[in-house]
Design an enzyme around this catalytic site. Structure first.
Site, PDB file in Angstrom:
ATOM      1  N   ASN A 118      81.024  76.788  38.833  1.00  0.00           N
ATOM      2  CA  ASN A 118      81.418  75.734  37.881  1.00  0.00           C
ATOM      3  C   ASN A 118      81.448  74.416  38.644  1.00  0.00           C
ATOM      4  O   ASN A 118      82.329  74.200  39.475  1.00  0.00           O
ATOM      5  CB  ASN A 118      82.800  76.086  37.315  1.00  0.00           C
ATOM      6  N   TRP A 119      80.468  73.569  38.374  1.00  0.00           N
ATOM      7  CA  TRP A 119      80.386  72.293  39.110  1.00  0.00           C
ATOM      8  C   TRP A 119      81.389  71.261  38.600  1.00  0.00           C
ATOM      9  O   TRP A 119      81.499  70.191  39.161  1.00  0.00           O
ATOM     10  CB  TRP A 119      78.960  71.733  39.017  1.00  0.00           C
ATOM     11  N   LYS A 120      82.058  71.561  37.506  1.00  0.00           N
ATOM     12  CA  LYS A 120      82.995  70.600  36.899  1.00  0.00           C
ATOM     13  C   LYS A 120      82.304  69.244  36.731  1.00  0.00           C
ATOM     14  O   LYS A 120      81.099  69.198  36.511  1.00  0.00           O
ATOM     15  CB  LYS A 120      84.272  70.503  37.738  1.00  0.00           C
TER      16      LYS A 120
ATOM     17  N   GLY B 158      91.684  75.077  42.778  1.00  0.00           N
ATOM     18  CA  GLY B 158      91.613  73.767  43.431  1.00  0.00           C
ATOM     19  C   GLY B 158      92.505  73.613  44.648  1.00  0.00           C
ATOM     20  O   GLY B 158      92.687  72.502  45.139  1.00  0.00           O
TER      21      GLY B 158
ATOM     22  N   GLU C  75      91.729  83.431  36.012  1.00  0.00           N
ATOM     23  CA  GLU C  75      91.906  82.287  36.907  1.00  0.00           C
ATOM     24  C   GLU C  75      93.368  81.833  36.870  1.00  0.00           C
ATOM     25  O   GLU C  75      93.750  81.040  35.990  1.00  0.00           O
ATOM     26  CB  GLU C  75      91.011  81.123  36.475  1.00  0.00           C
TER      27      GLU C  75
ATOM     28  N   SER D 135      90.027  79.297  44.044  1.00  0.00           N
ATOM     29  CA  SER D 135      89.925  79.143  45.502  1.00  0.00           C
ATOM     30  C   SER D 135      89.120  80.249  46.182  1.00  0.00           C
ATOM     31  O   SER D 135      89.447  80.664  47.288  1.00  0.00           O
ATOM     32  CB  SER D 135      91.324  79.031  46.135  1.00  0.00           C
TER      33      SER D 135
ATOM     34  N   GLY E  20      84.646  77.294  41.841  1.00  0.00           N
ATOM     35  CA  GLY E  20      84.601  75.848  41.606  1.00  0.00           C
ATOM     36  C   GLY E  20      83.985  75.134  42.791  1.00  0.00           C
ATOM     37  O   GLY E  20      82.765  75.113  42.971  1.00  0.00           O
TER      38      GLY E  20
ATOM     39  N   GLU F 222      91.530  73.638  32.912  1.00  0.00           N
ATOM     40  CA  GLU F 222      91.508  72.163  32.842  1.00  0.00           C
ATOM     41  C   GLU F 222      91.313  71.703  31.401  1.00  0.00           C
ATOM     42  O   GLU F 222      91.840  70.665  30.994  1.00  0.00           O
ATOM     43  CB  GLU F 222      90.422  71.612  33.777  1.00  0.00           C
TER      44      GLU F 222
ATOM     45  N   HIS G  34      88.572  76.959  30.027  1.00  0.00           N
ATOM     46  CA  HIS G  34      88.988  76.709  31.413  1.00  0.00           C
ATOM     47  C   HIS G  34      90.369  76.046  31.399  1.00  0.00           C
ATOM     48  O   HIS G  34      90.685  75.274  30.491  1.00  0.00           O
ATOM     49  CB  HIS G  34      87.956  75.801  32.102  1.00  0.00           C
TER      50      HIS G  34
HETATM   51  C1  PEP Z   1      87.689  76.716  38.799  1.00  0.00           C
HETATM   52  O1  PEP Z   1      88.031  75.581  38.501  1.00  0.00           O
HETATM   53  O2  PEP Z   1      87.230  77.473  37.934  1.00  0.00           O
HETATM   54  C2  PEP Z   1      87.858  77.145  40.173  1.00  0.00           C
HETATM   55  C3  PEP Z   1      87.902  78.421  40.384  1.00  0.00           C
HETATM   56  O3  PEP Z   1      87.955  76.168  41.118  1.00  0.00           O
HETATM   57  P1  PEP Z   1      88.114  76.388  42.715  1.00  0.00           P
HETATM   58  O4  PEP Z   1      87.163  77.499  43.098  1.00  0.00           O
HETATM   59  O5  PEP Z   1      87.724  75.089  43.309  1.00  0.00           O
HETATM   60  O6  PEP Z   1      89.527  76.766  42.957  1.00  0.00           O
END
Ligand code: PEP
Length: 250
Positions: free
Chosen positions: A11-13, A170, A164, A209, A230, A100, A98
């Protein structure tokens, strides 16, 4: 029982530029040996889905989006992008719910469910995200919260669920392997209660993470069918290291 094919999704956000799509060729160079064993998916910002799908032609890399409208019909909805439009430009999957979007845009389970329904109607596979906050975990409410999200957000089988934990996204903290396995078992049982064997067969990903250093350990957790990644999906070398850490490839 048919083995579930692992899925490693990125997921590039709201990161990346057109020039960054060169990472796709680099990623495929590093991971082509994994293509027989698992699915690899990248979800760039909507603006780049079409270009990413073009860049991924001739590879086994799949392209997806990060969100879609809950409305399927072409209609006057400025700024919205329908699931059919994403499918039209080459998306195969779409992330919905998600954390967010749930926290920053107030998306409810009911809305997430509608988005997942719209995705399925357009032929996309929705990746439906669920997970508890730190406060909920500290209050011992993981099972209650996650099971309710699954019951309310998942409309049918034929989907992917991403577990998640909000507090693990993050940062640099993850649940233990045992905690990840317990959450996956809970999600699988909840899907089975709603949709029978088809629900039990759904792929469930861990997200939060995941990186090159901890992926191999996370993949040992029972019931984990892959990862939603992410930050570490932005660089081909990092994402490839996660893909190559999966036991189906090693
Ligand atoms: C995400 O936002 O879906 C995510 C898993 O981010 P990260 O891997 O950066 O924690």
């Amino acid at each position: 029982m048919v083995a579930r094919r692992p899925l490693i999704a990125g997921n590039w956000k709201m990161f990346g530029r057109l020039a960054g799509l060169g990472e796709l060729a680099a990623l495929w160079d590093l991971t082509r040996q994994a293509g027989a064993a698992l699915d690899m998916l990248l979800c760039p910002p909507a603006a780049y889905v079409n270009a990413a799908a073009v860049a991924a032609r001739g590879t086994q890399l799949l392209i997806g989006a990060q969100d879609c409208s809950a409305v399927s019909e072409d209609s006057a909805r400025t700024g919205e992008i329908s699931a059919a439009m994403l499918a039209d430009v080459g998306a195969a999957y779409v992330i919905v719910g998600h954390s967010e979007r749930r926290s920053l845009h107030g998306e409810s389970d009911a809305l997430v469910r509608k988005k997942a329904e719209a995705a399925l109607a357009a032929g996309l596979t929705p990746i439906i995200c669920v997970g508890e906050t730190l406060t909920q975990r500290q209050a011992g409410r993981v099972e209650e919260v996650v099971a309710a999200q699954v019951r309310e957000s998942v409309p049918a089988a034929g989907i992917v669920v991403a577990y998640e934990p909000v507090w693990a996204i993050g940062g640099d903290r993850t649940p233990s392997v045992e905690e990840i396995a317990a959450a996956h078992a809970l999600i699988r049982d909840t899907l089975a209660a709603s949709f029978g064997e088809a629900g039990r067969a759904a792929r469930i990903l861990y997200g939060g993470s995941v990186g090159p250093k901890n992926a191999a350990e996370i993949f040992t957790a029972a019931g984990v069918d892959g990862a939603l990644v992410g930050r570490a999906s932005l660089k081909a070398a990092d994402f490839a290291a996660i893909v190559l850490a999966h036991p189906a490839v090693r």
